[in-house]
Design an enzyme around this catalytic site. Sequence first.
Site, PDB file in Angstrom:
ATOM      1  CG  HIS A 246      40.363  30.842  40.823  1.00 24.64           C
ATOM      2  ND1 HIS A 246      40.396  30.785  39.456  1.00 24.64           N
ATOM      3  CD2 HIS A 246      40.108  29.573  41.242  1.00 24.64           C
ATOM      4  CE1 HIS A 246      40.155  29.543  39.061  1.00 24.64           C
ATOM      5  NE2 HIS A 246      39.986  28.794  40.138  1.00 24.64           N
TER       6      HIS A 246
HETATM    7  C1  BDR Z   1      36.052  30.962  42.549  1.00 28.68           C
HETATM    8  O1  BDR Z   1      35.134  29.931  42.884  1.00 28.68           O
HETATM    9  C2  BDR Z   1      35.460  29.363  44.102  1.00 28.68           C
HETATM   10  O2  BDR Z   1      35.288  27.971  44.069  1.00 28.68           O
HETATM   11  C3  BDR Z   1      36.864  29.783  44.413  1.00 28.68           C
HETATM   12  O3  BDR Z   1      37.085  29.887  45.805  1.00 28.68           O
HETATM   13  C4  BDR Z   1      36.996  31.119  43.730  1.00 28.68           C
HETATM   14  O4  BDR Z   1      36.591  32.168  44.567  1.00 28.68           O
HETATM   15  C5  BDR Z   1      36.725  30.611  41.239  1.00 28.68           C
HETATM   16  O5  BDR Z   1      35.774  30.511  40.223  1.00 28.68           O
END
Ligand code: BDR
Length: 319
Positions: A246
């Site tokens: 992400h």
């Molecule tokens: C987000 O949640 C975190 O666990 C990841 O690093 C990312 O920033 C995705 O939903």
Amino acid sequence: MTPLIVDTDPGVDDAFALAVAALAPEVDLRAVTTVHGNVAVEQTTENARRLLGTFGRPDVPVGRGAGRPLVHLLGRRPGRLSGADVHGDDGLGGRSGDFGPPVDESELRAVALMASVIEASEEPVTIAAIGPFTNIATLLSARPDLEERIGRFVLMGGSIAYGGNVSAAAEFNVWGDPEAARRVLTGSSVSTTMVPLDLTMRITLTGDWLDGLAATGPVGAALASTREAYLAAYSARFGHAAMAVHDAVALLEAITPGTVSTTPLPVDVDTSTGPGRGTTIGDLRGAEAEATDGARPVEVALDADADAVRAELWRRLSG
Ligand code: BDR
Ligand code: CA
């Protein structure tokens, strides 16, 4: 070169994002600030310091930020509070000790460090925020005079129609501090791009892709080494071994504006304590909502060429 601050909670996908930022010739990475999220802020800070060491950037100051959300509900909110089940107890898939040597921690805490970078910059500063938005909301509240010198926020977080990844409807970074997310998304005049799950869940990396990256050189090998628990968590949930990075998608957009296609939508955040807590509500009425409710639109990244994004990640992280 665009001056850039990354606010982060490393985190496996944060590690990919930090590598993109640390190695990009187009931006001047002026600071990394840390926040609670995937693991506790003490560990996210150590991870950020170790990651910058691995990426050869001891020149980048690391400022420790908030260790908890703005509003603490004393255990009354439903669902989980940490990402350790996905990112490992140390946030980097059990491999944090392999990264380093850790760069120094700044004497300035996150908000003071961000403020000093923004004050010193002749150009507007881009802030990429890829963890819960506690530090960003605090900066906006403490230093409203600096808003006009922030060129852009690029936020990884939220979900418009995808649903949640940490509760039925909430995305992790918004869930981690809904009040802060609401402050940033609805209460600032800074040009804002939000990169939600709707897009990031479409840009996944397979185990084979990561094996190939590991063979390209030390950066690729270090990043790929963090994947085991993260990839296993995606496999368990979706039935095939492919993981979303992400935060790296958000960083590509911060570095190369236009990487993603955006739609202007007002976005509000549910800060109730019920099952909707942390939900981002994108107002698909768009301009009509803006006209009738005075809601401020943010640019919501709903589309991108997934193959092109993967190719760009490969280009920047290999070697
Ligand atoms: C987000 O949640 C975190 O666990 C990841 O690093 C990312 O920033 C995705 O939903
Ligand atoms: Ca993150």
